[in-house]
Design a protein around this motif. Sequence first.
Motif, short mmCIF file in Angstrom:
data_model
loop_
_atom_site.label_atom_id
_atom_site.label_comp_id
_atom_site.label_asym_id
_atom_site.label_seq_id
_atom_site.Cartn_x
_atom_site.Cartn_y
_atom_site.Cartn_z
N UNK A 188 0.62 -1.22 -0.03
CA UNK A 188 0.01 0.07 -0.07
C UNK A 188 0.73 1.15 -0.15
N UNK A 189 1.87 1.23 0.73
CA UNK A 189 2.82 2.35 1.23
C UNK A 189 3.44 2.58 -0.37
N UNK A 190 4.09 1.62 -1.21
CA UNK A 190 4.57 1.99 -2.37
C UNK A 190 3.64 2.35 -3.27
N UNK B 42 0.06 8.73 -5.83
CA UNK B 42 -0.59 10.04 -5.38
C UNK B 42 0.03 11.08 -6.35
N UNK B 43 1.12 11.16 -7.09
CA UNK B 43 1.23 12.31 -7.70
C UNK B 43 0.41 12.59 -8.98
N UNK B 44 -0.23 11.28 -9.48
CA UNK B 44 -0.93 11.13 -10.70
C UNK B 44 -2.58 11.57 -10.23
N UNK C 84 11.83 7.41 2.85
CA UNK C 84 11.71 6.02 3.03
C UNK C 84 13.20 5.62 3.52
N UNK C 85 14.16 6.31 3.03
CA UNK C 85 15.37 5.88 3.06
C UNK C 85 15.77 6.05 4.51
N UNK C 86 15.32 7.36 4.98
CA UNK C 86 15.53 7.81 6.32
C UNK C 86 14.86 6.71 7.46
#
Lengths: 390, 365
Positions: A30-32, A38-40, A213-215
Amino acid sequence: MARTNHRMVTDYKDDLRLFGTPWKRFGLVVMIAAFVLIPFKPDTIEFLFLPETANVTLDAFLDLHILALAGVFAIGAIGLNLLTGYTGQISLGHGVFVGAGAYLSAYLGTEYDLALQVLLPAAAILGFVIGGLVGPFALRLRGSYLVVVTLGLVVVGTWIFKEWRSVTGGHNGRSAGDVEPAIGPINFEELSLFGREFTSGQGMFWLIWAVVGLSALLVKNIVRSRTGRALQAVRDRDLAAEVIGVDPSRYKTLAFAISSSLAAVAGALYAPLQDFLTPGGLTEAGGFGLLMSIQFVAIIILGGLGTIYGSVVGAVLIGTLPEVVNAVTRRTDLPGIAGDGFSSGLLTVDQLNQVLFGLAIAVVLLIEPRGLAAVWEKFKLYLRTWPFTR
Amino acid sequence: MSGLSLFAYQAGSSASGSDRFLQALFDGTSLGARYALVVLGFVIIYRATGIINFAQGGFVLIGAYLTYNAMETWGVPFYPAIVVSMALTALLGVLMQRSILQLVFRESAGAVAWLLAWAIASYHEQGSWASFLIGLVVGAIVFVLVRKVELRSGGGKLNELPIFGAVMVTIGLLFVIEEIVPAVWGVNDLTLKDPWGIGAFRPGGLTIGHDKLWGIGFAAAALLLFVLVDRYTKVGIAMRAIHFDQEAAVAQGIPTGLAYAVAWGLAGAVAALAGTIEASGPNFSGALVVIAFLAFPAMILGGFDSPLGAVIGGIVIGIAQSMFLTYQPDWLGPGFDRVGIFIVMIVVLMVRPYGLFGTPEVRRV
C-alpha cells in the motif's frame, strides 16, 4: 492443529524482520502504491457524494507541494525521534540543524552549482559534526534543564543565521531558488521519464518521499541493532545501562549526531523546495526558530514517541494543517475568521492556525499521552481480540 | 518590545566611563528585578508540580491586558486595577490547572469551556445568537463523545501524562493564549497611561528612573511575600512537602490537588504583576510575551526550584544583558544582548548542571 499464527515468533531472526506478517507486507505494498500513485491524482478533487468543505479539505491535504513539505518534516522528525523517542533526550532546538542544512544547500547550490548528490552528503556530514559538537553539552543535563538549554541552541543558532550575512543573507533571508534538485542528470523539478514530462510538484514529491523511506529504513535499522538497543537502554535508565557496560555519553552524543544529520538532510531538501530561507527567531513565525523546533517535537509526540511510522503520520498531519486550514477558510465562511483579509473577523487565518496547532498538541496529549501510534495499537488489539473485546 | 526597549534612549547618552558602567549596573538590576518576577512564577509551579510552565508567558500577557481592561473598561484606578488583574489571572491559572493539567474535570470543563469561549466570542463579533447556540450544541456533542471514549479506554488513568507531555501541553496553551489575546484586545499598541511617568533622580551623571525603582520595589515585595507564604503558611509547607517527596506527602494526607491549584494561582498572580510592570511604559503590545523566554537564562542560573535563585539569577542575567548592551562590539549585531544571556546560561550549566541554587537530583544505583 491450530492454524499458524503469524504473530508467533520462534527465533530471533523472525523477531527482527521488518515485514514479518502478511498484513505488514500488505502495508508495504500500500505504501509503495501510494508513493507511486499520489502524484498522478487529478489537479482538483471532486467527490460528488462529499460536501464541498470535505472536498476542499481533501484537495488541500493532497496538494503535492504541501505533501512534499510534510515529507521534509517527516525526515527531520524521524531523526528527532531517534534522539527523543529512542534515547530519551529532549531537544527544542531541532529546527536549527534543519536551518544549517538548508543554508548549506542554498549557499553551495547557488555559489558553486553543486547538485544534490553532493549537497545531501555534505549536509549529512555537517549535521553529524554539529550534532556531535553540541551533544556533549547535553551530557550532564537532565530533563527540564536540557529542554531550556536546547532553547538556548535556538537563540544562538538563529543569531548566527542572522549575522553571518555572506552565507545566510542576514535578517531578510536569502533566495534558494537557483538550487537545482538534481541527482546526476535527473532534475526532479523538470522530470521526464519514458518520454513523459512531469511537473516539479510530482518530481519533488518522489524525490523527498524516497528520502523519507530511506531515512525511515536507516533509523529502523539502527534501532533494531546493537546500537539501537544501547540507545533504548540509556533512555530507560541510563545508570543501569552504564552498569551493564553501555557508555551513555558515547551513545547520547551518537544519537545527537545522527538525529541532527537527518535534520540537516531535511534542510538540504527544504531549500530547493521553498526557494527562500529566513532565519526565524524566538517568537517570529517562519524560518528555523523556536516554532519549527516545537513543530518537530509536536510531530513526534502526536505521532508517538519511539515509533517511526508515528513520526511520518505526525509530520503529514502537522505539515498539512496550515494549508488545509488556509484552504478551508478561503473557500468557506467560518464564523469569526477573517478569511481573505477583507472581512473583519475575530482571528486571522494565521492566528487560527496557531490556535489549532496549540490545541492539537494539548488535546491529543490529554486524550492519548502516547500519541496516535498508541491509538493504532489499541485498534489492532481490539480487532485481534474481537469478539472478546470490551 | 515595550519594556525591553527602555534601554534604547540610554545608548545615545554619552557619559564618562564610570558613569556609563554604573548606569548599566542600575539598568541591569532593574531589568533583573523584572526577570526575577517572571522567574518566580516559573519556580512556584516547578516546585509544586515539577513541570516548566511555558504558558507562564501567556499569563504575563493576560495579566498586562487585564490591568488595561480594568483601567479602561471598568474605570478602576491603576493600583486597584493591578489587584483585579492579579486576582483574575490567578483564577485563570487555577481553572487551567484544574481543568486541563490536573485532568479532574478534563472530560467536561476542558472541551466545553473552550468551545463556549469560541461561541461567546463569535457572538460578540457577529451579534447572532445562532453562533452561540451552535457553539453550545457542538460543545455538548464533544462532551458526550469525549465522555464515551473516556469510559471505553478505562476512565481516569490519564494522570500518567509524563512530565514532558505536561510541558508540551503548556506550550500548546501558550500558542492558544498568544493568539486569543490579540483576538480579544486587538493587535494595536495599548497604554496603561504611563503610571509612573518619566521622572528620574539624577545623582551625578546617572539617570535613576522612577518607573524602574517602582519595578524593583514591586518585585522585591512580591518575592518577600512569597517567601513568607512559602515558609510560614500551611499551603506553603504543603507545597514544599510535595516538592520534597510527593508520595510521602500524599501518605501524610496533604491534599496535593489543592496545593497544585494554589501554586498555579500564585504563579498567575505573580505573572499578572510582572506583566503589568512590564507594560507600564508609554505603551505595550502582545510582543511583551518574549520576556517569558528571555527569563529562562535567569531561571536556569538560579536553579529551577529556588526562589532565592530567582532573585540572584534574575539580577545577574539582567546586569549581564545590560553590560552586553553597553559594551558589545558592533560586529556582533543588534540584539546580541539577548543572545549573550543564553550563552552565559550555557556556560554556567557546563559548570553547574543544576544552576547555582538548584537541588541536584540524587541518583543511586
